[in-house]
Design an enzyme around this catalytic site. Structure first.
Site, PDB file in Angstrom:
ATOM      1  CD  GLN A 170      70.395 -24.223 -53.557  1.00 54.75           C
ATOM      2  OE1 GLN A 170      69.563 -24.016 -54.427  1.00 54.75           O
ATOM      3  NE2 GLN A 170      70.471 -25.378 -52.915  1.00 54.75           N
ATOM      4  CB  CYS A 223      67.545 -27.937 -49.753  1.00 48.08           C
ATOM      5  SG  CYS A 223      68.480 -26.469 -50.235  1.00 48.08           S
ATOM      6  CG  LEU A 224      70.348 -29.924 -55.100  1.00 48.58           C
ATOM      7  CD1 LEU A 224      70.698 -29.416 -56.492  1.00 48.58           C
ATOM      8  CD2 LEU A 224      70.524 -31.439 -55.021  1.00 48.58           C
ATOM      9  CG  HIS A 278      63.158 -24.756 -51.701  1.00 45.56           C
ATOM     10  ND1 HIS A 278      63.190 -25.727 -50.723  1.00 45.56           N
ATOM     11  CD2 HIS A 278      64.454 -24.533 -52.032  1.00 45.56           C
ATOM     12  CE1 HIS A 278      64.450 -26.065 -50.470  1.00 45.56           C
ATOM     13  NE2 HIS A 278      65.236 -25.353 -51.256  1.00 45.56           N
ATOM     14  CD  GLU A 279      65.287 -23.622 -55.659  1.00 42.93           C
ATOM     15  OE1 GLU A 279      66.323 -23.024 -55.318  1.00 42.93           O
ATOM     16  OE2 GLU A 279      65.090 -24.822 -55.404  1.00 42.93           O
ATOM     17  N   GLY A 301      65.450 -27.848 -58.487  1.00 42.48           N
ATOM     18  CA  GLY A 301      65.597 -26.393 -58.399  1.00 42.48           C
ATOM     19  C   GLY A 301      66.962 -26.066 -57.840  1.00 42.48           C
ATOM     20  CG  HIS A 344      67.722 -21.196 -51.737  1.00 39.09           C
ATOM     21  ND1 HIS A 344      68.484 -21.510 -50.634  1.00 39.09           N
ATOM     22  CD2 HIS A 344      67.264 -22.378 -52.216  1.00 39.09           C
ATOM     23  CE1 HIS A 344      68.486 -22.824 -50.457  1.00 39.09           C
ATOM     24  NE2 HIS A 344      67.740 -23.380 -51.401  1.00 39.09           N
TER      25      HIS A 344
HETATM   26 NI    NI Z   1      67.261 -25.358 -51.656  1.00 41.16          NI
END
Ligand code: NI
Length: 174
Positions: A54, A97-98, A139-140, A49, A143
């Site tokens: 991000q 998480c990236l 999660h997204e 994701g 963000h």
């Molecule tokens: Ni993330």
């Protein structure tokens, strides 16, 4: 050809801000291309994701690409202006998480999510998912509201994660 975008790391301010809704004009200005770049960037980085903040864009858009799981189908989608309509159940599992490279900690989330969003062409659709896909949608969507998974951890795990981030920052590895 999809471009690779730079993924920003915590605590970049864009990750801690509420993202702006996508407007009609954004669809005209190539939102589909940005989503393709995000899919490529996410896949290169080994994520499932990726939200627009991000990659430095304060926009309510995220992409997800979840492989088929134990009894759950694969989900590949771009969600624009997503809304969570319904949640139920509970799951706890390791999350990454990236924007937090190398940090994996258990996070409690709901087990099932029904969400409504627009696709990159502006067409409304609904997503009804469970397990990892549900975790990803939550999660997204977080963000897009300036919430990072650190905020969802227990106080103990959050302290551990913050200490590790500090160590990595000191060594220039963040
Ligand atoms: Ni993330």
């Amino acid at each position: 050809m999809a471009k690779r975008l730079r993924i920003v790391h915590y605590p970049e301010p864009v990750l801690l801000s509420v993202a702006r809704p996508v407007t009609d004009r954004a669809f005209e200005n190539g939102l589909a291309a940005i989503a393709e770049d995000m899919f490529a960037t996410m896949s290169d980085a080994g994520g499932v994701g990726l939200a627009a903040p991000q990659v430095g864009e304060s926009t309510r858009l995220f992409v997800m690409d979840i492989p088929e799981g134990d009894g759950t189908p694969a989900v590949r989608a771009a969600l624009v202006n997503p809304e969570i309509l319904h949640v139920e159940g509970e799951q706890t599992g390791d999350e990454g998480c990236l924007s937090f490279p190398g940090i994996f900690q258990p996070v409690r989330r709901q087990m099932r999510v029904v969400a409504r969003a627009l696709d990159v062409a502006g067409k409304e659709f609904e997503l009804d998912v469970t397990g990892l896909a549900a975790r990803c949608v939550l999660h997204e969507t977080d963000h897009l509201d300036g919430i990072v998974f650190l905020d969802r951890m227990s106080a103990l795990k959050r302290d551990l994660a913050k200490r590790k981030i500090k160590r990595l920052q000191k060594r220039g590895e963040w």
